[in-house]
Scaffold this active site. Structure first.
Site, PDB file in Angstrom:
ATOM      1  N   GLU A  43      -1.971  -8.675  15.593  1.00 46.09           N
ATOM      2  CA  GLU A  43      -0.820  -9.679  14.963  1.00 46.09           C
ATOM      3  C   GLU A  43       0.009  -8.961  13.783  1.00 46.09           C
ATOM      4  OE1 GLU A  43      -0.699 -12.231  11.534  1.00 46.09           O
ATOM      5  OE2 GLU A  43      -2.369 -12.709  12.372  1.00 46.09           O
ATOM      6  N   GLU A  49      -6.671  -7.741   2.315  1.00 48.28           N
ATOM      7  CA  GLU A  49      -6.698  -9.001   2.807  1.00 48.28           C
ATOM      8  C   GLU A  49      -8.132  -9.410   3.041  1.00 48.28           C
ATOM      9  OE1 GLU A  49      -5.083 -11.817   6.319  1.00 48.28           O
ATOM     10  OE2 GLU A  49      -4.109  -9.987   5.774  1.00 48.28           O
TER      11      GLU A  49
END
Length: 421
Positions: A67, A139
């Site tokens: 993604e 992240e």
């Protein structure tokens, strides 16, 4: 094809292109923004698959990594292209889906073209993959430091022994270090086939023109979809309790009840509605048990309930902060056993059914949520607007049968994040 839902005062336009891409238009006359979402039926649980005769066991987090990388083209970054048109783009990866979307007030066709081009045109190099590892690593570090997320991951590790839902959506720093351009290309070919994707538009747009653009900028050929592998199943949970220690002021917990997978011809949308209704009857914010636990200060306003359906599995989930998660668990399991034996009070069943129905009606006025729900329904061969008719088929006996499944021995798991000593 046009379909009217007169009871909901809604309609939709649907079409399937020659390459298999499903397109759905949900008109919203008078809305200033138009929202479009292009999604692949490919999520974090689909890490192991067979495609074109070859078995792939990819590193955890590959769907999420893919993604991130899809926004980069040979001729620039798609985010910069959207910025020039004034659109607001984003993307997300869940356990079962990867989706790319934008909202805009004008230049819709131009933005749709940008969306289709970058999603269907992969561009991976050793250099840009290496660069992304650092970004996603940060992240992952943030997610590892989030107590709520750790409780969520711990819950599925407690519920399942081998199912890939046990693994965090973003993977780990160790797993993403193994992801290569070749891995990403293999996943894109296996699951970004038009026949494994759907485009949903909610707002004001020219449906015929949107279909023409989609046909022009999506691949003419549609590779076969990868055959997924999820491991072996068993009825009981893997661990009764999963505990982690973090810097929290008081324990955070999630309690899950492991439900049976969907039957081959069972409606996923109906099961989701039934599960949502059951867990709200059990301990929703207007239920007797919720009031009792809240009065005893065992739960707070952050307490929430959910029901999720995954490939080859399903689970009811509830939780929040509590000074005594084990006491909450005992009370909830006792109520499940009672409801399995006696069934829900008729007045409570009726009230909760109306409440859940109302929540779904509200979604229809929120284009982003509406479109996301429709994408999920499309992947199950359904339409979200069918929820109204499906609600009429749900009876108190259906709910009681679900509680009976949850009440079986070793069907619940408790995930707790406790304060560090």
């Amino acid at each position: 094809m046009s379909k009217q839902y007169s009871a909901l005062r809604e309609r939709m336009e649907t079409r399937t292109l020659d390459n298999g891409l499903r397109i759905c238009y949900l008109p919203k006359e008078g809305f200033s923004k138009t929202f479009a979402i292009l999604a692949a039926n490919f999520g974090s649980v689909d890490a192991s698959f067979t495609c074109e005769g070859r078995r792939y066991d990819t590193p955890a987090g590959v769907a999420h990594f893919l993604e991130h990388k899809m926004f980069e083209d040979q001729d620039g970054n798609a985010l910069q292209k959207f910025a020039r048109t004034g659109a607001s783009p984003n993307a997300f990866t869940s356990q079962t889906m990867t989706a790319y979307h934008f909202s805009c007030t004008d230049r819709f066709e131009e933005n749709l073209e940008i969306l289709l081009k970058f999603v269907f045109t992969p561009y991976f190099t050793e250099e840009n993959v290496q660069k992304e590892r650092g970004i996603i690593g940060q992240e992952i570090g943030m997610m590892d430091d989030t107590p709520g997320w750790q409780a969520f991951v711990g819950l599925f590790q407690g519920l399942y022994r081998t199912h890939p839902v046990r693994v965090s959506i973003a993977g780990s720093t160790e797993s993403i270090a193994q992801i290569t351009p070749e891995t990403l290309y293999a996943c894109h070919r296996a699951f970004y086939s038009p026949k494994n994707m759907a485009l949903v538009i909610c707002g004001t747009a020219d449906f015929d023109e949107a279909c023409r653009i989609a046909a022009q900028f999506s691949p003419q050929d549609a590779p076969e979809i990868g055959r997924r592998h999820y491991g072996t199943r068993r009825e009981t949970v893997n661990e009764l309790t999963v505990t982690r220690c973090m810097q929290v002021s008081q324990p955070q917990f999630l309690l899950g009840f492991k439900d049976i997978p969907l039957e081959p011809d069972e409606s996923r949308l109906r099961r989701s509605l039934l599960g949502e209704l059951a867990v709200r009857i059990l301990c929703g914010d207007n239920s007797p048990l919720y009031a009792s636990l809240y009065e005893k200060r065992l739960i707070g306003r952050d307490f929430d309930t959910d029901y999720t359906v995954i490939p080859e599995g399903a689970a009811a989930i509830l939780g929040g902060e509590s000074r005594d998660p084990e006491a909450v668990r005992a009370a909830v399991e006792q109520e499940v056993a009672r409801l399995a034996h006696e069934g829900a009070d008729h007045a409570l069943f009726s009230r909760m059914k109306k409440a859940v129905y109302g929540l779904h009606l509200r979604v229809l006025d929120a284009p982003e949520s509406y479109a996301r729900q429709e994408v999920g329904a499309l992947f199950a061969g359904e339409h979200y607007l069918d929820f109204a008719a499906l609600f009429d088929t749900i009876s108190p006996d259906d709910v009681q049968a679900m509680f009976a499944r949850w009440a079986r021995r070793d069907r619940s798991s408790l995930s707790v994040v406790e304060p560090q000593q």
